[in-house]
Enzyme design. Structure first.
Site, PDB file in Angstrom:
ATOM      1  N   THR A  52       7.026  27.195   4.131  1.00 10.13           N
ATOM      2  CA  THR A  52       5.721  26.588   3.884  1.00 10.13           C
ATOM      3  C   THR A  52       4.608  27.534   4.337  1.00 10.13           C
ATOM      4  O   THR A  52       3.601  27.716   3.637  1.00 10.13           O
ATOM      5  CB  THR A  52       5.600  25.242   4.617  1.00 10.13           C
ATOM      6  OG1 THR A  52       6.717  24.413   4.267  1.00 10.13           O
ATOM      7  CG2 THR A  52       4.318  24.530   4.249  1.00 10.13           C
ATOM      8  N   ASP A  54       7.405  20.694 -27.372  1.00 13.59           N
ATOM      9  CA  ASP A  54       7.528  19.354 -26.793  1.00 13.59           C
ATOM     10  C   ASP A  54       8.561  19.413 -25.679  1.00 13.59           C
ATOM     11  O   ASP A  54       9.133  20.481 -25.407  1.00 13.59           O
ATOM     12  CB  ASP A  54       7.956  18.334 -27.864  1.00 13.59           C
ATOM     13  CG  ASP A  54       7.501  16.908 -27.523  1.00 13.59           C
ATOM     14  OD1 ASP A  54       7.396  16.587 -26.319  1.00 13.59           O
ATOM     15  OD2 ASP A  54       7.227  16.127 -28.454  1.00 13.59           O
ATOM     16  N   HIS A  74      13.166  12.169   3.178  1.00 13.29           N
ATOM     17  CA  HIS A  74      12.510  13.431   3.516  1.00 13.29           C
ATOM     18  C   HIS A  74      12.490  14.432   2.368  1.00 13.29           C
ATOM     19  O   HIS A  74      11.465  15.091   2.176  1.00 13.29           O
ATOM     20  CB  HIS A  74      13.013  14.062   4.801  1.00 13.29           C
ATOM     21  CG  HIS A  74      11.893  14.847   5.427  1.00 13.29           C
ATOM     22  ND1 HIS A  74      10.945  14.271   6.222  1.00 13.29           N
ATOM     23  CD2 HIS A  74      11.505  16.129   5.283  1.00 13.29           C
ATOM     24  CE1 HIS A  74      10.023  15.168   6.562  1.00 13.29           C
ATOM     25  NE2 HIS A  74      10.354  16.308   6.008  1.00 13.29           N
ATOM     26  N   LYS A  93       3.905  30.330   1.883  1.00 18.00           N
ATOM     27  CA  LYS A  93       2.994  29.959   0.796  1.00 18.00           C
ATOM     28  C   LYS A  93       1.537  30.039   1.256  1.00 18.00           C
ATOM     29  O   LYS A  93       0.671  30.571   0.542  1.00 18.00           O
ATOM     30  CB  LYS A  93       3.308  28.548   0.302  1.00 18.00           C
ATOM     31  CG  LYS A  93       4.611  28.417  -0.466  1.00 18.00           C
ATOM     32  CD  LYS A  93       4.767  27.005  -0.990  1.00 18.00           C
ATOM     33  CE  LYS A  93       6.077  26.845  -1.716  1.00 18.00           C
ATOM     34  NZ  LYS A  93       6.159  27.667  -2.937  1.00 18.00           N
ATOM     35  N   SER A 151      13.479   5.771 -13.999  1.00 17.48           N
ATOM     36  CA  SER A 151      12.459   6.593 -14.652  1.00 17.48           C
ATOM     37  C   SER A 151      12.438   8.004 -14.078  1.00 17.48           C
ATOM     38  O   SER A 151      12.348   8.988 -14.820  1.00 17.48           O
ATOM     39  CB  SER A 151      11.085   5.940 -14.489  1.00 17.48           C
ATOM     40  OG  SER A 151      10.072   6.806 -14.935  1.00 17.48           O
ATOM     41  N   SER A 152      12.512   8.110 -12.758  1.00 19.89           N
ATOM     42  CA  SER A 152      12.446   9.429 -12.129  1.00 19.89           C
ATOM     43  C   SER A 152      13.631  10.301 -12.520  1.00 19.89           C
ATOM     44  O   SER A 152      13.475  11.506 -12.763  1.00 19.89           O
ATOM     45  CB  SER A 152      12.391   9.264 -10.604  1.00 19.89           C
ATOM     46  OG  SER A 152      11.200   8.613 -10.213  1.00 19.89           O
ATOM     47  N   HIS A 184      15.056  13.620  11.680  1.00 18.58           N
ATOM     48  CA  HIS A 184      13.927  13.708  12.614  1.00 18.58           C
ATOM     49  C   HIS A 184      13.100  12.423  12.578  1.00 18.58           C
ATOM     50  O   HIS A 184      12.249  12.217  13.442  1.00 18.58           O
ATOM     51  CB  HIS A 184      13.076  14.957  12.344  1.00 18.58           C
ATOM     52  CG  HIS A 184      12.292  14.954  11.076  1.00 18.58           C
ATOM     53  ND1 HIS A 184      12.139  16.067  10.298  1.00 18.58           N
ATOM     54  CD2 HIS A 184      11.603  13.990  10.434  1.00 18.58           C
ATOM     55  CE1 HIS A 184      11.397  15.789   9.250  1.00 18.58           C
ATOM     56  NE2 HIS A 184      11.054  14.522   9.311  1.00 18.58           N
ATOM     57  N   HIS A 185      13.341  11.555  11.593  1.00 18.95           N
ATOM     58  CA  HIS A 185      12.730  10.228  11.593  1.00 18.95           C
ATOM     59  C   HIS A 185      13.469   9.278  12.522  1.00 18.95           C
ATOM     60  O   HIS A 185      13.032   8.140  12.701  1.00 18.95           O
ATOM     61  CB  HIS A 185      12.745   9.634  10.181  1.00 18.95           C
ATOM     62  CG  HIS A 185      11.894  10.384   9.208  1.00 18.95           C
ATOM     63  ND1 HIS A 185      10.557  10.121   9.033  1.00 18.95           N
ATOM     64  CD2 HIS A 185      12.190  11.405   8.357  1.00 18.95           C
ATOM     65  CE1 HIS A 185      10.061  10.933   8.112  1.00 18.95           C
ATOM     66  NE2 HIS A 185      11.030  11.727   7.688  1.00 18.95           N
ATOM     67  N   HIS A 209       0.840  -1.207   0.000  1.00 18.39           N
ATOM     68  CA  HIS A 209       0.000   0.000   0.000  1.00 18.39           C
ATOM     69  C   HIS A 209       0.870   1.250   0.000  1.00 18.39           C
ATOM     70  O   HIS A 209       0.710   2.148  -0.848  1.00 18.39           O
ATOM     71  CB  HIS A 209      -0.921  -0.001   1.217  1.00 18.39           C
ATOM     72  CG  HIS A 209      -1.584   1.321   1.462  1.00 18.39           C
ATOM     73  ND1 HIS A 209      -2.511   1.872   0.602  1.00 18.39           N
ATOM     74  CD2 HIS A 209      -1.428   2.231   2.477  1.00 18.39           C
ATOM     75  CE1 HIS A 209      -2.909   3.046   1.067  1.00 18.39           C
ATOM     76  NE2 HIS A 209      -2.266   3.293   2.198  1.00 18.39           N
ATOM     77  N   SER A 226      -1.164  27.034  -6.567  1.00 21.59           N
ATOM     78  CA  SER A 226      -0.772  28.395  -6.924  1.00 21.59           C
ATOM     79  C   SER A 226      -1.269  28.806  -8.302  1.00 21.59           C
ATOM     80  O   SER A 226      -1.293  29.998  -8.625  1.00 21.59           O
ATOM     81  CB  SER A 226       0.758  28.535  -6.872  1.00 21.59           C
ATOM     82  OG  SER A 226       1.239  28.278  -5.565  1.00 21.59           O
ATOM     83  N   TYR A 252       8.832  16.304  -0.025  1.00 23.51           N
ATOM     84  CA  TYR A 252       8.648  17.547  -0.772  1.00 23.51           C
ATOM     85  C   TYR A 252       8.602  17.297  -2.276  1.00 23.51           C
ATOM     86  O   TYR A 252       8.009  18.084  -3.019  1.00 23.51           O
ATOM     87  CB  TYR A 252       9.727  18.552  -0.371  1.00 23.51           C
ATOM     88  CG  TYR A 252       9.556  18.934   1.070  1.00 23.51           C
ATOM     89  CD1 TYR A 252       8.537  19.790   1.456  1.00 23.51           C
ATOM     90  CD2 TYR A 252      10.338  18.363   2.078  1.00 23.51           C
ATOM     91  CE1 TYR A 252       8.323  20.110   2.785  1.00 23.51           C
ATOM     92  CE2 TYR A 252      10.129  18.662   3.408  1.00 23.51           C
ATOM     93  CZ  TYR A 252       9.116  19.533   3.759  1.00 23.51           C
ATOM     94  OH  TYR A 252       8.896  19.823   5.086  1.00 23.51           O
ATOM     95  N   ARG A 261       1.937   1.685  14.926  1.00 26.06           N
ATOM     96  CA  ARG A 261       1.728   1.510  13.493  1.00 26.06           C
ATOM     97  C   ARG A 261       2.078   0.077  13.113  1.00 26.06           C
ATOM     98  O   ARG A 261       2.756  -0.638  13.854  1.00 26.06           O
ATOM     99  CB  ARG A 261       2.588   2.498  12.707  1.00 26.06           C
ATOM    100  CG  ARG A 261       4.074   2.238  12.799  1.00 26.06           C
ATOM    101  CD  ARG A 261       4.923   3.388  12.338  1.00 26.06           C
ATOM    102  NE  ARG A 261       4.560   3.868  11.013  1.00 26.06           N
ATOM    103  CZ  ARG A 261       5.153   4.908  10.421  1.00 26.06           C
ATOM    104  NH1 ARG A 261       6.112   5.577  11.054  1.00 26.06           N
ATOM    105  NH2 ARG A 261       4.796   5.296   9.233  1.00 26.06           N
ATOM    106  N   GLU A 288      11.962  13.371  -0.403  1.00 27.62           N
ATOM    107  CA  GLU A 288      10.863  12.734  -1.112  1.00 27.62           C
ATOM    108  C   GLU A 288       9.507  13.299  -0.706  1.00 27.62           C
ATOM    109  O   GLU A 288       8.607  13.442  -1.539  1.00 27.62           O
ATOM    110  CB  GLU A 288      10.894  11.220  -0.853  1.00 27.62           C
ATOM    111  CG  GLU A 288       9.681  10.448  -1.321  1.00 27.62           C
ATOM    112  CD  GLU A 288       9.556  10.363  -2.826  1.00 27.62           C
ATOM    113  OE1 GLU A 288       8.586   9.763  -3.313  1.00 27.62           O
ATOM    114  OE2 GLU A 288      10.431  10.899  -3.527  1.00 27.62           O
ATOM    115  N   TRP A 320       7.206  -0.217   3.765  1.00 24.46           N
ATOM    116  CA  TRP A 320       7.789   0.498   2.620  1.00 24.46           C
ATOM    117  C   TRP A 320       9.086   1.197   2.991  1.00 24.46           C
ATOM    118  O   TRP A 320       9.828   1.651   2.110  1.00 24.46           O
ATOM    119  CB  TRP A 320       6.785   1.464   2.003  1.00 24.46           C
ATOM    120  CG  TRP A 320       6.504   2.717   2.765  1.00 24.46           C
ATOM    121  CD1 TRP A 320       5.586   2.893   3.751  1.00 24.46           C
ATOM    122  CD2 TRP A 320       7.137   3.993   2.588  1.00 24.46           C
ATOM    123  NE1 TRP A 320       5.607   4.186   4.208  1.00 24.46           N
ATOM    124  CE2 TRP A 320       6.547   4.889   3.510  1.00 24.46           C
ATOM    125  CE3 TRP A 320       8.148   4.459   1.750  1.00 24.46           C
ATOM    126  CZ2 TRP A 320       6.947   6.214   3.613  1.00 24.46           C
ATOM    127  CZ3 TRP A 320       8.542   5.787   1.853  1.00 24.46           C
ATOM    128  CH2 TRP A 320       7.942   6.651   2.778  1.00 24.46           C
TER     129      TRP A 320
END
Length: 561
Positions: free
Chosen positions: A342, A110, A267, A345, A183-184, A316-317, A81, A282, A271, A464, A269, A145
């Site tokens: 943040t 293009d 992290h 914004k 790919s990324s 922080h993780h 998931h 925006s 963002y 969790r 990731e 994951w």
């Protein structure tokens, strides 16, 4: 006298090449618009797959002592998931939106590298199918994951090997992530070169649409963050199959090395998953407020600031692993600091709305829903930056609540805002407004019913990744409520699918500019011609299409006078 007869030969009929057939045009295309659509359709397919996995998880946890899934299957479902939603839905969906919209927004015909663009899509498709095929082989990834090593070590017994998961389950995960990373990287390089080299005349950096800005920042984040995950996955495969011990303390490896490598990707990731959403919001809010974005420069450069700061917050993780106090103080401070750009914004979005002639069409509703849901996720994220509080709730359902408010309440709401906003450009038809609003309210209710109780469950001690729980822990009613909320979200998605199919077949014609929009993609037919623009536009302001429609009040004329 002999008569001659003239034999008419049948006209030669040229057989169509495969690339000229309807299916062949899609399978062999290098058109950024078709590739963008294929990305989005594929990503939405995986969204449905990930959603079904979420429903299985919530059904298992709806009641105490649940028996819907056995423990091994539950581990596989919750692992896939998270992997599916992040790597196969949100990332490819934003790549698809960027593929379709960015060249149009900057006045290009293009992407810079069309073949590389097509290559990136096919890698995503085959990487996703490879990952999901693990269910066919009864060997789906089963360690979360995060794939924490050394818990995911040693798929094969060997000399000096500590067997932990003697199966190929996590090989699917490591190889699948490596494929998706290719790919990324290809997509990120393509976006960077396209945005820097193919902008229309006059479109300076400070005139680019904000979605283009956020796509550019996201692309740089991918280029600098993904090598860390690639290295981590490669070392994991070496440990599992060649007997190296990079992550095993018993052989002078470092059990925390995986966490540092993974979260130094993980992290940024976050963002990577949310900055394109900032760009979408925006673009949508000004159009439906009938005002220019308030503080364009601050919105753009705060995205750049978020990109830089995102590389300074990964640990922080890891507050609970025993980091030195100095390291904890540094990462707590940097995590708190990243809230500032943040917040910039959010305040600029609110200032854009304030005093505007608001139109509460479905794209606007989803954009406003994004702001509200992301604000909740951001505030509880700041709470998690406080080390003593993080000690109490780490690896609890409080963290799950934070993650889902940011990524579902944030990214998914923005994705639906983008779909409703740009669907007319892609198809020439409008999605049904009434069904869109029903979907929005169902999703808003479902998200809060599902994810808000997780804060309380986390504070009550529910961990969790838990498979089941005893009936006397005080968690029963909240878990049942969350499951009801999950099925409300599922109902919202069904409404969208019905809306999508019926609108595609018999939707109201949209015209080329149904929203009276501001940016260049609306200065084309709907859907656009293969070449996008008959003549490359010349840009003189941040709202070039608005100026073309309103030459007497054009932004550049106002600036001159």
């Amino acid at each position: 006298m002999a008569t001659s007869t003239i034999v008419e030969r049948p006209a030669l009929v040229r057989q169509k090449r495969f690339s000229e057939t309807y299916i062949g045009q899609w399978l062999t295309t290098t058109d950024h618009k078709k590739i963008g659509i294929m990305y989005m359709v594929t990503a939405f397919f995986f969204f449905v797959v990930g959603g079904l996995e979420a429903l299985l998880i919530r059904t298992q946890l709806a009641l105490p002592d649940g028996k819907v899934l056995d423990p091994q299957t539950y581990n596989e479902i919750f692992t896939m998931h998270g992997t599916t939603m992040i790597f196969l839905f949100v990332m490819p969906m934003f790549t698809g939106l960027g593929n379709y919209v960015v060249p149009l927004m900057i006045g290009a015909r293009d992407m810079a590298f069309p073949r590389l663009n097509a290559f990136g899509y096919w890698i995503v498709l085959f990487g996703g199918l490879f990952l999901q095929s693990s269910f066919v082989f009864h060997a789906a990834p089963d360690s979360g994951w995060f794939a924490y090593a050394p818990l995911t070590e040693c798929g094969v017994q060997g000399v000096n090997c500590i067997p932990a998961t003697p199966s190929i389950n996590m090989d699917f995960w490591a190889l699948g992530v490596l494929l998706l990373g290719i790919s990324s990287i290809a997509g990120a390089l393509n976006f960077v070169v396209t945005i820097f080299k193919l902008r229309a005349p006059g479109m300076t950096i400070n005139r680019m649409p904000l979605f283009v800005w956020m796509t550019l920042v996201t692309s740089f984040l991918l280029l600098f963050a993904l090598p860390s995950l690639t290295a981590a996955s490669g070392l994991l495969l070496l440990d599992r199959h060649l007997g190296t011990h990079f992550y095993q303390a018993a052989f002078n490896g470092d059990p925390l090395l995986w966490q540092h490598l993974f979260w130094s990707f993980g992290h940024p990731e976050v963002y990577i998953l949310i900055l394109p959403a900032f760009g979408i919001v925006s673009e949508v809010l000004p159009v439906f407020s009938r005002k220019p974005i308030f503080g364009y420069t601050f919105v753009a450069w705060s995205g750049v600031a978020i990109g830089f700061l995102s590389f300074t917050v990964w640990a922080h993780h890891m507050f609970a692993v025993g980091l030195p106090v100095v390291a904890q103080a540094f990462f707590a401070t940097s995590t708190t600091l990243i809230a500032i750009p943040t917040a910039v914004k959010i305040f600029n979005w609110l200032a854009t709305i304030y005093g505007g002639k608001l139109s509460f069409k479905t794209p606007m509703l989803f954009a406003l829903g994004f702001v509200a849901m992301f604000l909740i996720g951001g505030l509880n994220g700041v709470a998690l930056a406080i080390v003593p509080f993080d000690y109490q709730v780490t690896d609890s359902y409080f963290v799950i609540a934070h993650l889902h408010y940011v990524l579902f309440g944030g990214a998914v709401f923005a994705i639906f805002a983008a779909i409703f906003y740009w669907f007319p450009k892609m198809t020439g038809k409008l999605l049904n407004e009434r069904l869109g609003q029903i979907q929005f309210w169902l999703m808003l209710i479902g998200v809060n019913v599902t994810f808000f109780p997780m804060h309380i469950l986390g504070l009550l001690g529910m961990p969790r990744r838990i498979y089941t729980y005893a009936p006397d822990l005080g968690w029963n009613e909240l878990n049942l409520l969350e499951t009801v909320g999950a099925f409300i979200i599922a109902a919202a998605i069904l409404v969208f699918l019905f809306n999508f199919v019926t609108s595609l077949r018999q939707g109201q014609p949209a015209g080329s500019d149904p929203w009276d929009a501001f940016t260049l993609e609306w200065d084309t037919a709907s859907p656009p011609e293969p070449y996008n623009f008959k003549t490359i536009p010349v840009v003189r302001s941040r709202r070039p299409f608005y100026d073309k429609k309103n030459p007497e009040t054009a932004d550049w004329k106002v600036a001159v006078h």
